[in-house]
Enzyme design. Structure first.
Site, short mmCIF file in Angstrom:
data_model
loop_
_atom_site.label_atom_id
_atom_site.label_comp_id
_atom_site.label_asym_id
_atom_site.label_seq_id
_atom_site.Cartn_x
_atom_site.Cartn_y
_atom_site.Cartn_z
N LYS A 181 1.05 -1.20 0.05
CA LYS A 181 0.00 -0.02 -0.04
C LYS A 181 0.86 1.11 0.19
O LYS A 181 1.91 1.20 0.41
CB LYS A 181 -0.78 -0.09 1.43
N ASP A 218 -7.08 4.24 -4.39
CA ASP A 218 -7.69 4.15 -3.17
C ASP A 218 -8.39 5.54 -2.98
O ASP A 218 -8.58 6.36 -3.85
CB ASP A 218 -6.60 3.88 -2.05
N1 GLU Z 1 -7.33 0.24 -2.73
C1 GLU Z 1 -8.13 -0.97 -3.05
C2 GLU Z 1 -8.05 -1.84 -1.89
O1 GLU Z 1 -8.29 -1.16 -0.75
C3 GLU Z 1 -7.70 -1.42 -4.38
C4 GLU Z 1 -6.36 -2.19 -4.49
C5 GLU Z 1 -5.85 -2.42 -5.95
O2 GLU Z 1 -6.83 -2.41 -6.82
O3 GLU Z 1 -4.76 -2.80 -6.05
O4 GLU Z 1 -8.05 -2.95 -2.13
#
Ligand code: GLU
Length: 448
Positions: free
Chosen positions: A129, A169
């Protein structure tokens, strides 16, 4: 306390000591560790190889300066993060969050959750992340572009389709992914679509990715309801937030026969007892990028409650889709008292530990974020598959794949909860099921 639980408690104390002040990270770790007692009894090799201690320590953490100039020519400095948490199942995968509340503890909590969420999807993706304390609110398009370019000028060296693949996100959608992709391409001189997901449809994006998190969360709740011989038909629903996740949650709820009567933003709540007009919400949020309060300009019968608490409105289904810790113990108690029978988390960790306990004690159908909102990242993995094969799939085909993935996640969590003697407890089911797959891969890969 059983000996094994004491051991795990010791590991948690060590996490607190090594990561001071990172309260959201502590909360996310505790929720997983609390479920692992019976797992390490069955798998003593996890203790021997210190799998839990290793999982709690990110493989790599990158923190960097992001300088940029605003429209007045004034220099601004933000902080950028990428936490590459665990690569035992695939390249690091997870979104970027741009929000003023971002600091290392938030990115670590999200990265930690992502490991198990990604494992639950059944697809080959590790957990990571990133993000920044940059606040996109009130910034011009040019400012957002300059920020994204500066952010990528540092981040690009850490990325790659087999290494680390960011996505969106909170605060990062198609526009931001576009600017970052452009900068990546310029610096590397490579057209490498597999390096980011959430791309536009004409340059490597996947159909359904925009809708995926909301659609997936709603499919998951639908499965929980089916497991209780129930359905969305005729249910009054609350969906907090009004961003990407909330919008497509509302859309799918309406398609499945439910009625969404309220949504929100950080300023207030819109309550429309006739059912929300989703086209208007899309116009306000996706096209005009304005506040949800504007809804009442067109629909005079709807109520805008400034600084209101959406969870005070009686409903049968609640889908928190805004941010972490948005449902506290008191909100959870209100929801249960008002007749809520199902909660599906579109956001990451939106319920506090007190709230989770209330849902579990009340035995309502409670789908935690790492299971319920896994459809977003799962569809990102489908985007990566399409990029790798230079293919693009139809909407119907991709949506069916997403639905099958959510049905599978539900079944795996449901069956794992039964196997470990806690039927109906999707928290336990998701944590154990997500953990075991990662742990086994880590054992296989040796001490790295
Ligand atoms: N931010 C999204 C999550 O919390 C998607 C992450 C992504 O698609 O890599 O899973």
């Amino acid at each position: 306390m059983a000996k094994v639980d004491m051991k795990i408690e010791g590991m948690y104390q060590e996490v607190l000591k090594r990561n001071p002040g990172e309260t959201e990270f502590h909360q996310a770790v505790l929720e997983v560790l609390e479920c692992l007692g019976p797992v390490v009894v069955k798998h003593p090799e996890y203790l021997e190889r210190k799998i839990i201690e290793r999982i709690c320590e990110p493989e790599r953490q990158i923190i960097f300066r992001v300088p940029w100039q605003d429209d007045k020519g004034i220099v601004q400095i933000n902080r950028g993060f990428r936490v590459e948490f665990n690569s035992s199942l695939g390249p690091y995968k997870g979104g970027l969050r741009f929000h003023p509340s971002v600091y290392l503890g938030i990115i670590k909590f999200l990265g930690f959750e992502q490991i198990f969420k990604n494992s639950l999807t059944g697809l080959p993706i590790g957990g990571g992340k990133g993000g920044s304390d940059f606040d996109p609110k009130g910034k011009s398009d040019d400012e957002v572009m300059r920020f994204c370019q500066s952010f990528m000028t540092e981040l690009y060296r850490h990325l790659g389709e087999h290494t680390d693949v960011p996505a969106g996100d909170i605060g990062v959608g198609g526009r931001e992914i576009g600017y970052m992709f452009g900068q990546y391409k310029r610096i590397t001189n490579r057209y490498e679509p597999g390096v980011l997901t959430g791309k536009g449809l004409t340059w490597g994006g996947s159909l359904v990715r925009t809708e995926a998190t909301g659609y997936g969360a709603t499919f998951f709740v639908n499965e929980m309801l089916k497991a209780r011989n129930d359905s969305f038909e005729g249910k009054k629903c609350l969906v907090s937030g009004s961003g990407n996740v909330a919008i497509y949650t509302i859309e799918k709820i309406h398609q499945l026969g439910g009625t969404c009567i309220a949504c929100s933003d950080s300023n207030g709540v819109i309550y429309d007892e006739k059912g929300l007009d989703l086209d208007l919400i899309k116009q306000i949020k996706e096209v005009e990028r304005r506040r949800i309060e504007d809804y009442t300009k067109k629909h005079k019968h709807a109520k805008y409650i400034a600084n209101g608490n959406i969870w005070d409105i009686p409903c049968q289904v609640a889908m928190p889709s805004a941010t972490q810790n948005e449902i506290n113990g008191k909100d959870a108690a209100t929801l249960v008292k008002n007749g809520c029978i199902a909660v599906g988390e579109g956001a990451n960790m939106p319920t506090t530990p007190e709230g989770v306990k209330i849902f579990l004690d009340a035995k309502i159908a409670y789908g935690p974020g790492k299971a319920a909102n896994a459809g977003g990242v799962a569809t990102s993995a489908l985007e990566m598959q399409q990029n790798a094969s230079r293919d693009s799939w139809s909407f119907e085909y991709t949506e069916k794949k997403l639905e099958d993935i959510m049905i599978n996640i539900h079944r795996n969590c449901f069956e794992t909860a039964e196997e470990y003697g806690a039927p109906g407890n999707y928290v336990l089911g998701a944590n154990i099921c997500g953990f075991i797959k990662v742990a086994n891969a880590m054992v296989a890969h040796g001490l790295i």
